[in-house]
Design a protein around this motif. Structure first.
Motif, PDB file in Angstrom:
ATOM      1  N   ASN A 147      23.809  -1.294 -28.707  1.00 46.10           N
ATOM      2  CA  ASN A 147      24.995  -2.147 -28.766  1.00 46.10           C
ATOM      3  C   ASN A 147      26.195  -1.554 -29.489  1.00 46.10           C
ATOM      4  O   ASN A 147      27.330  -1.821 -29.104  1.00 46.10           O
ATOM      5  CB  ASN A 147      24.630  -3.504 -29.372  1.00 46.10           C
ATOM      6  N   PRO A 148      26.003  -0.742 -30.542  1.00 44.58           N
ATOM      7  CA  PRO A 148      27.193  -0.186 -31.235  1.00 44.58           C
ATOM      8  C   PRO A 148      28.092   0.653 -30.338  1.00 44.58           C
ATOM      9  O   PRO A 148      29.239   0.919 -30.703  1.00 44.58           O
ATOM     10  CB  PRO A 148      26.585   0.671 -32.347  1.00 44.58           C
ATOM     11  N   LEU A 149      27.585   1.062 -29.163  1.00 40.57           N
ATOM     12  CA  LEU A 149      28.437   1.841 -28.252  1.00 40.57           C
ATOM     13  C   LEU A 149      29.735   1.111 -27.911  1.00 40.57           C
ATOM     14  O   LEU A 149      30.739   1.727 -27.549  1.00 40.57           O
ATOM     15  CB  LEU A 149      27.672   2.154 -26.946  1.00 40.57           C
ATOM     16  N   ILE A 150      29.693  -0.217 -28.059  1.00 41.14           N
ATOM     17  CA  ILE A 150      30.877  -1.015 -27.722  1.00 41.14           C
ATOM     18  C   ILE A 150      32.095  -0.563 -28.540  1.00 41.14           C
ATOM     19  O   ILE A 150      33.243  -0.736 -28.124  1.00 41.14           O
ATOM     20  CB  ILE A 150      30.589  -2.534 -27.949  1.00 41.14           C
ATOM     21  N   ARG A 151      31.819   0.056 -29.693  1.00 40.83           N
ATOM     22  CA  ARG A 151      32.933   0.486 -30.557  1.00 40.83           C
ATOM     23  C   ARG A 151      33.697   1.671 -29.967  1.00 40.83           C
ATOM     24  O   ARG A 151      34.735   2.049 -30.501  1.00 40.83           O
ATOM     25  CB  ARG A 151      32.388   0.833 -31.955  1.00 40.83           C
ATOM     26  N   LEU A 152      33.186   2.262 -28.873  1.00 41.53           N
ATOM     27  CA  LEU A 152      33.907   3.358 -28.220  1.00 41.53           C
ATOM     28  C   LEU A 152      34.979   2.841 -27.260  1.00 41.53           C
ATOM     29  O   LEU A 152      35.841   3.585 -26.808  1.00 41.53           O
ATOM     30  CB  LEU A 152      32.925   4.250 -27.435  1.00 41.53           C
ATOM     31  N   ARG A 153      34.873   1.540 -26.956  1.00 36.96           N
ATOM     32  CA  ARG A 153      35.732   1.006 -25.908  1.00 36.96           C
ATOM     33  C   ARG A 153      37.205   1.044 -26.308  1.00 36.96           C
ATOM     34  O   ARG A 153      38.059   1.436 -25.508  1.00 36.96           O
ATOM     35  CB  ARG A 153      35.309  -0.429 -25.591  1.00 36.96           C
ATOM     36  N   LYS A 154      37.478   0.680 -27.555  1.00 32.63           N
ATOM     37  CA  LYS A 154      38.883   0.632 -27.974  1.00 32.63           C
ATOM     38  C   LYS A 154      39.525   2.026 -28.034  1.00 32.63           C
ATOM     39  O   LYS A 154      40.608   2.211 -27.471  1.00 32.63           O
ATOM     40  CB  LYS A 154      38.986  -0.085 -29.321  1.00 32.63           C
ATOM     41  N   PRO A 155      38.893   3.012 -28.712  1.00 34.06           N
ATOM     42  CA  PRO A 155      39.552   4.333 -28.700  1.00 34.06           C
ATOM     43  C   PRO A 155      39.718   4.904 -27.296  1.00 34.06           C
ATOM     44  O   PRO A 155      40.763   5.493 -26.996  1.00 34.06           O
ATOM     45  CB  PRO A 155      38.636   5.209 -29.560  1.00 34.06           C
ATOM     46  N   LEU A 156      38.714   4.702 -26.432  1.00 33.64           N
ATOM     47  CA  LEU A 156      38.853   5.214 -25.057  1.00 33.64           C
ATOM     48  C   LEU A 156      39.988   4.497 -24.324  1.00 33.64           C
ATOM     49  O   LEU A 156      40.775   5.125 -23.610  1.00 33.64           O
ATOM     50  CB  LEU A 156      37.538   5.054 -24.288  1.00 33.64           C
ATOM     51  N   GLY A 157      40.078   3.185 -24.556  1.00 32.68           N
ATOM     52  CA  GLY A 157      41.148   2.414 -23.921  1.00 32.68           C
ATOM     53  C   GLY A 157      42.518   2.872 -24.404  1.00 32.68           C
ATOM     54  O   GLY A 157      43.461   2.991 -23.609  1.00 32.68           O
ATOM     55  N   LEU A 158      42.622   3.158 -25.695  1.00 27.73           N
ATOM     56  CA  LEU A 158      43.912   3.602 -26.222  1.00 27.73           C
ATOM     57  C   LEU A 158      44.271   5.005 -25.740  1.00 27.73           C
ATOM     58  O   LEU A 158      45.440   5.308 -25.506  1.00 27.73           O
ATOM     59  CB  LEU A 158      43.915   3.529 -27.756  1.00 27.73           C
ATOM     60  N   TRP A 159      43.258   5.855 -25.569  1.00 30.28           N
ATOM     61  CA  TRP A 159      43.550   7.170 -24.976  1.00 30.28           C
ATOM     62  C   TRP A 159      43.996   7.021 -23.525  1.00 30.28           C
ATOM     63  O   TRP A 159      44.881   7.719 -23.056  1.00 30.28           O
ATOM     64  CB  TRP A 159      42.334   8.105 -25.060  1.00 30.28           C
ATOM     65  N   THR A 160      43.381   6.070 -22.813  1.00 33.55           N
ATOM     66  CA  THR A 160      43.812   5.799 -21.430  1.00 33.55           C
ATOM     67  C   THR A 160      45.293   5.476 -21.413  1.00 33.55           C
ATOM     68  O   THR A 160      46.067   6.047 -20.643  1.00 33.55           O
ATOM     69  CB  THR A 160      43.022   4.613 -20.838  1.00 33.55           C
ATOM     70  N   PHE A 161      45.682   4.559 -22.312  1.00 35.42           N
ATOM     71  CA  PHE A 161      47.097   4.172 -22.359  1.00 35.42           C
ATOM     72  C   PHE A 161      47.983   5.360 -22.745  1.00 35.42           C
ATOM     73  O   PHE A 161      49.062   5.550 -22.174  1.00 35.42           O
ATOM     74  CB  PHE A 161      47.314   3.018 -23.350  1.00 35.42           C
ATOM     75  N   THR A 162      47.530   6.164 -23.703  1.00 37.51           N
ATOM     76  CA  THR A 162      48.340   7.305 -24.150  1.00 37.51           C
ATOM     77  C   THR A 162      48.633   8.248 -22.986  1.00 37.51           C
ATOM     78  O   THR A 162      49.778   8.684 -22.807  1.00 37.51           O
ATOM     79  CB  THR A 162      47.597   8.066 -25.265  1.00 37.51           C
ATOM     80  N   TYR A 163      47.604   8.557 -22.183  1.00 45.43           N
ATOM     81  CA  TYR A 163      47.830   9.473 -21.058  1.00 45.43           C
ATOM     82  C   TYR A 163      48.654   8.810 -19.963  1.00 45.43           C
ATOM     83  O   TYR A 163      49.452   9.477 -19.284  1.00 45.43           O
ATOM     84  CB  TYR A 163      46.498  10.034 -20.545  1.00 45.43           C
TER      85      TYR A 163
END
Lengths: 310, 203
Positions: B74-90
């Motif tokens: 379950n802690p993998l969920i904490r990757l969602r926000k940084p990945l989402g923000l990198w998506t937005f950055t690119y």
């Protein structure tokens, strides 16, 4: 502007890359100064702020580097990426090369390329090259005027169009094993376009023989049309009565026509043709009607609706 | 170390830092510092590379939830926000490339382009969604929006679909890469749909 230069620039007079690269910086500075001076004069004359300079006269036409011309290519027979042809075209064998001539012509047959061109004067021409994808280059070609070859072959009265076929050989052109396009690649011109003095069959660029990725050993160059009209690695020339069905027109008739004249006023259905990125630049510049060759070729299309000439 | 420690101390920091990799690659190439060659048309290269990276980051973001359910970590969920923000950055870098290199910041032409050309329209729409999601990615916004936050952030699926069509519609002939992104997206969406179907089905 290229179009105001004498048409023939000898290969010996083409500036070497190392010189014009350093010259470019100077030209850029000079260009900015010239624009500023002009703008000041206009401002003084009109007594108000000048409009932003967007005219094509503000842009230089330096030849594109040999490296860029030979590494940034559309030649789907070797892959769809721009760098694929330079990587993959080593499988093409441009000599010995034969060209089949057929149709309504007095001298049909299968010719060795060197025999076919023997005695026809070689010309050097530096032309703008405008891709339908909205990028452009300036290329110092050498080759023959197509009209000289047409005169040698003596087409008949039924020859209204001329058709060019690219080599179809899956051992030399590996992408032809896929069906991404109908093979072989076919292009064509109306006979008056083909006989126009600007129209070339190129055999080289920068004073060297054509590299495979540029369509060795023989390619069509029609500088007022989009680049895809320039069939590469030509093995067959046909003199025909009917308008040829060129490959891109077959693939997407609403996007690519037979004439494919460069026209900033007629957009590609999916993107604008108003401006283009000259290779070497970051920003785009305005595209010129007939790619800047309107003075020489616009009369070929008198009475035709330019919107149908895409 | 527990799974939670692994995610918190190793994987998540690696994602946060690693996301800059593609941008660093382009930046060094642009400055001519390394052997990276952006080719004859660097503006186009920057545009295509940032666009493709946006889609890769978006697919990775959408992989987090199925992966968490599959592995039970379950802690993998904490990757969602940084990945989402990198998506937005690119996506932002990609949009800037378009605005500057393609349109020279000529706003009239940009608006005309967005209105007229379907691939620009859907690309711009996807960008607006990603912008909204990035702006509401903070803990404060999550608390403030409550249940509406979940609804809003479901728009990521819309952005992903629009992003794939944006790519598909601009390609001249060879659609293999956008189609591959489409297949990955369908699989990621199917994983969610399958779970909903099973959960919703009568026992």
């Amino acid at each position: 502007m290229l179009i105001r230069r004498p048409p023939d620039i000898p290969t010996s007079e083409i500036t070497e890359e190392r010189h014009y690269v350093s010259r470019r910086a100077w030209l850029a500075a000079a260009g900015v100064t010239a624009v500023a001076i002009t703008a000041n004069r206009v401002m003084a004359a009109r007594g108000k702020s000048p409009a932003p300079v967007v005219g094509a006269e503000a842009f230089a036409d330096d030849p594109t580097s040999f490296k860029d011309i030979t590494t940034y290519n559309n030649f789907y027979e070797f892959g769809t990426g721009k760098d694929d042809p330079a990587k993959n075209a080593h499988t093409l064998r441009p000599r010995p090369w034969s060209v089949v001539v057929e149709g309504d012509v007095k001298k049909p047959g299968r010719y060795d390329l060197d025999d076919l061109l023997k005695g026809i004067p070689v010309v050097d021409r530096t032309y703008r090259h405008r891709c339908v994808e909205a990028w452009s280059m300036v290329i110092p070609w050498n080759g023959i005027q197509l009209k000289d070859l047409i005169n040698r072959l003596e087409p008949g009265t039924k020859a209204k169009y001329i058709e060019f076929h690219t080599l179809y050989d899956t051992t030399q052109m590996p992408m032809q094993r896929t069906n991404i396009m109908p093979w072989p690649y076919v292009e064509g011109l109306r006979m008056d376009e083909a006989r126009h003095p600007l129209t070339l069959l190129a055999t080289g660029l920068y004073g060297k023989s054509l590299l495979n990725q540029n369509g060795a050993p023989l390619r069509l160059v029609v500088p007022w049309k989009y680049g895809f009209k320039g069939g590469k690695s030509i093995v067959k020339i046909r003199f025909v009565e009917e308008q040829p069905r060129n490959s891109w027109q077959l693939l997407a008739p609403d996007e690519y026509g037979f004439f494919a004249n460069v026209n900033p006023a007629v957009d590609h259905p999916r993107w604008s043709q108003a401006r283009e990125r000259r290779i070497g630049d970051f920003l785009k510049r305005p595209t010129l009607p007939f790619n800047g060759y309107a003075d020489q070729v616009a009369s070929l299309y008198a009475g035709m609706d330019p919107r149908t000439l895409y | 170390m527990t799974a939670s420690h692994w995610v918190g101390r190793v994987i998540r920091p690696a994602v946060i830092v690693g996301g800059i990799g593609p941008a660093l690659y382009l930046g060094l190439g642009l400055l001519g510092i390394t052997a990276i060659d952006l080719g004859a048309n660097p503006a186009e290269k920057l545009e295509h590379f940032t666009g493709t990276t946006t889609l890769v980051m978006l697919m990775l973001t959408l992989t987090v939830t199925p992966l968490r359910r599959l592995t039970g970590v379950n802690p993998l969920i904490r990757l969602r926000k940084p990945l989402g923000l990198w998506t937005f950055t690119y996506a932002l870098l990609h949009a800037l490339c378009y605005l500057v290199f393609d349109q020279s910041l000529l706003w009239g032409e940009i608006l005309h382009d967005i209105a007229k050309r379907p691939y620009i329209t859907v690309g711009f729409s996807a960008f607006v969604i990603l912008l909204a999601l990035a702006l509401t990615s903070s803990g404060w916004a999550i608390r403030k929006l409550g249940k509406r936050w979940v609804t809003l952030h479901r728009l990521i699926y819309v952005a992903a679909v629009l992003g794939v069509f944006h790519y598909l519609w601009l390609v001249k002939l060879d659609t293999s890469t956008p189609v591959a992104f489409g297949v990955v997206l369908i699989l990621l969406l199917a994983a969610r749909w399958e779970r909903r179907r099973r959960k919703g089905a009568p026992a």
